[in-house]
Design a protein around this motif. Structure first.
Motif, PDB file in Angstrom:
ATOM      1  N   VAL A  97       0.856  -1.186   0.000  1.00  0.00           N
ATOM      2  CA  VAL A  97       0.000   0.000   0.000  1.00  0.00           C
ATOM      3  C   VAL A  97       0.894   1.238   0.000  1.00  0.00           C
ATOM      4  CG1 VAL A  97      -1.773   1.316   1.246  1.00  0.00           C
ATOM      5  CG2 VAL A  97      -1.850  -1.196   1.211  1.00  0.00           C
ATOM      6  N   GLY A  98       0.696   2.120  -0.984  1.00  0.00           N
ATOM      7  CA  GLY A  98       1.515   3.315  -1.119  1.00  0.00           C
ATOM      8  C   GLY A  98       1.167   4.409  -0.132  1.00  0.00           C
ATOM      9  N   ASP A  99       1.924   5.503  -0.212  1.00  0.00           N
ATOM     10  CA  ASP A  99       1.764   6.605   0.743  1.00  0.00           C
ATOM     11  C   ASP A  99       0.366   7.215   0.720  1.00  0.00           C
ATOM     12  OD1 ASP A  99       4.381   6.263   1.498  1.00  0.00           O
ATOM     13  OD2 ASP A  99       5.154   7.923   0.288  1.00  0.00           O
ATOM     14  N   ARG A 100      -0.245   7.323  -0.469  1.00  0.00           N
ATOM     15  CA  ARG A 100      -1.544   8.000  -0.587  1.00  0.00           C
ATOM     16  C   ARG A 100      -2.606   7.335   0.267  1.00  0.00           C
ATOM     17  NH1 ARG A 100      -6.123   7.467  -3.799  1.00  0.00           N
ATOM     18  NH2 ARG A 100      -5.213   5.606  -4.759  1.00  0.00           N
ATOM     19  N   PRO A 164     -15.117   0.025  -5.445  1.00  0.00           N
ATOM     20  CA  PRO A 164     -14.484   1.324  -5.196  1.00  0.00           C
ATOM     21  C   PRO A 164     -13.114   1.182  -4.540  1.00  0.00           C
ATOM     22  CG  PRO A 164     -16.152   0.890  -3.542  1.00  0.00           C
ATOM     23  CD  PRO A 164     -16.267  -0.212  -4.551  1.00  0.00           C
ATOM     24  N   VAL A 165     -12.157   1.979  -5.021  1.00  0.00           N
ATOM     25  CA  VAL A 165     -10.815   2.014  -4.438  1.00  0.00           C
ATOM     26  C   VAL A 165     -10.820   2.989  -3.268  1.00  0.00           C
ATOM     27  CG1 VAL A 165      -8.396   2.627  -4.847  1.00  0.00           C
ATOM     28  CG2 VAL A 165      -9.735   1.506  -6.658  1.00  0.00           C
ATOM     29  N   GLY A 166     -10.205   2.629  -2.161  1.00  0.00           N
ATOM     30  CA  GLY A 166     -10.120   3.568  -1.049  1.00  0.00           C
ATOM     31  C   GLY A 166      -9.916   2.916   0.297  1.00  0.00           C
ATOM     32  N   VAL A 167     -10.046   3.747   1.330  1.00  0.00           N
ATOM     33  CA  VAL A 167      -9.968   3.315   2.726  1.00  0.00           C
ATOM     34  C   VAL A 167     -11.315   3.614   3.356  1.00  0.00           C
ATOM     35  CG1 VAL A 167      -8.832   3.651   4.949  1.00  0.00           C
ATOM     36  CG2 VAL A 167      -7.492   3.805   2.842  1.00  0.00           C
ATOM     37  N   GLY A 276      -8.375  -2.065  -3.365  1.00  0.00           N
ATOM     38  CA  GLY A 276      -8.118  -1.575  -4.710  1.00  0.00           C
ATOM     39  C   GLY A 276      -7.309  -2.579  -5.506  1.00  0.00           C
ATOM     40  N   ASP A 277      -7.157  -2.316  -6.785  1.00  0.00           N
ATOM     41  CA  ASP A 277      -6.297  -3.161  -7.604  1.00  0.00           C
ATOM     42  C   ASP A 277      -4.843  -2.885  -7.249  1.00  0.00           C
ATOM     43  OD1 ASP A 277      -5.197  -1.157  -9.998  1.00  0.00           O
ATOM     44  OD2 ASP A 277      -7.173  -0.616  -9.219  1.00  0.00           O
ATOM     45  N   ARG A 278      -3.958  -3.769  -7.631  1.00  0.00           N
ATOM     46  CA  ARG A 278      -2.551  -3.709  -7.240  1.00  0.00           C
ATOM     47  C   ARG A 278      -1.913  -2.357  -7.565  1.00  0.00           C
ATOM     48  NH1 ARG A 278       0.501  -8.895  -9.113  1.00  0.00           N
ATOM     49  NH2 ARG A 278      -1.147  -9.702  -7.743  1.00  0.00           N
ATOM     50  N   ALA A 279      -2.142  -1.845  -8.781  1.00  0.00           N
ATOM     51  CA  ALA A 279      -1.528  -0.566  -9.179  1.00  0.00           C
ATOM     52  C   ALA A 279      -2.084   0.602  -8.381  1.00  0.00           C
ATOM     53  CB  ALA A 279      -1.730  -0.352 -10.675  1.00  0.00           C
ATOM     54  N   SER A 280      -3.409   0.615  -8.166  1.00  0.00           N
ATOM     55  CA  SER A 280      -4.031   1.710  -7.420  1.00  0.00           C
ATOM     56  C   SER A 280      -3.581   1.742  -5.979  1.00  0.00           C
ATOM     57  CB  SER A 280      -5.551   1.589  -7.482  1.00  0.00           C
ATOM     58  OG  SER A 280      -6.026   1.759  -8.805  1.00  0.00           O
TER      59      SER A 280
END
Length: 283
Positions: A97-100, A164-167, A276-280
């Protein structure tokens, strides 16, 4: 449908209007605070006219190249670190999981369900459960699962068949079957039964569900039709039992996985889902 007639053990009557929070962050779908300290309360929802309501609600749910002709050496893609390897390198972050999105995980969250889709247009996913001990995260379980049949989106809309992508927070649960051991407030009612015209393989999808707090009011049954961001933004995005293929936007996993989540996710530990998907997820 509303919540008239709903009961909770040890907590009084739940009213949707009392659960609204004006501090809701639309980008995350639910307030960070939410309803807390409800323990293992069980809710019983009146089933009058619920079949019709459910049908309306669930419109949202449900190798390397050869190198020939180049004259150059064959190129191979470097393998990605596994989630376990990433966690070993830095146990203070949720792996992959990236910084965003990492920054959107609340400081008080001590439980995270991480859903990693295989690709933007893929329905295959891996579901992992993490718990935090001090400042370090530990992977507790991992399951194969599915997401929306058309994949993922950062701008979910009703009927797009994408998750949906998110937290998002995880506040409420329910299902056709009872679960006295569930720690999240649990609504037990036959109103969760899928419509009879749905494929037979989906018959047990909603035996147990956990509402993902995307465009919904926390502190209410997963069946509550209220959509704070409007109907066009969809809703009824749940964690539920898997039927072997993609969903209409929900995330599905095995029966044993759902039962583990219900017995583990604790309101006092402020559980959230990062999905989310791997890239997102990596952005």
């Amino acid at each position: 449908m509303g919540m008239r007639g709903a009961r909770r053990t040890g907590g009084g009557t739940v009213r949707p209007e009392a659960a609204r929070d004006s501090s809701r962050d639309p980008a995350r779908g639910a307030p960070i605070g939410g309803a807390r300290g409800r323990g293992a309360a069980g809710r019983v929802l009146a089933a009058a006219a619920a079949g019709t309501t459910l049908a309306v609600l669930l419109s949202g749910c449900g190798g390397s190249g050869s190198g020939h002709g180049s004259g150059g050496p064959k190129r191979t893609k470097a393998p990605e670190h596994s989630a376990q390897a990433e966690l070993a390198e830095n146990p203070t972050r949720i792996p992959r999981v990236g910084d965003r999105l990492q920054s959107k995980i609340p400081d008080d969250a001590r439980q995270v369900v991480a859903v990693e889709g295989k690709g933007e247009d893929s329905a295959q996913a891996t579901v992992r459960l993490y718990s935090r001990h001090g400042k370090k995260w530990r992977e507790e379980h991992s399951w194969a699962g599915h997401n929306g049949k058309k994949g993922w989106t950062a701008d979910h809309h009703e009927g797009d068949k994408r998750s949906p992508v998110g937290v998002f927070t995880l506040s409420d649960a329910g299902g056709v079957l009872p679960d006295s051991e569930a720690k999240l407030p649990y609504t037990h009612t036959s109103a969760f039964t899928p419509p009879s015209y749905w494929p037979k393989k989906t018959r047990h999808d909603f035996d147990h569900v956990i509402a993902i707090d995307y465009n919904r009011v926390t502190g209410t049954s997963p069946l509550d039709p209220t959509r704070p961001q409007g109907k066009a933004k969809g809703g009824s995005i749940w964690l539920h039992m898997d039927h072997g293929s993609g969903t209409s936007g929900c995330v599905s996993l095995s029966k044993s996985g759902m039962r583990t989540l219900l017995r583990t996710l604790d309101p006092d530990k402020h559980p959230v889902v990062v999905m989310g998907d791997r890239a997102s997820l990596r952005k």
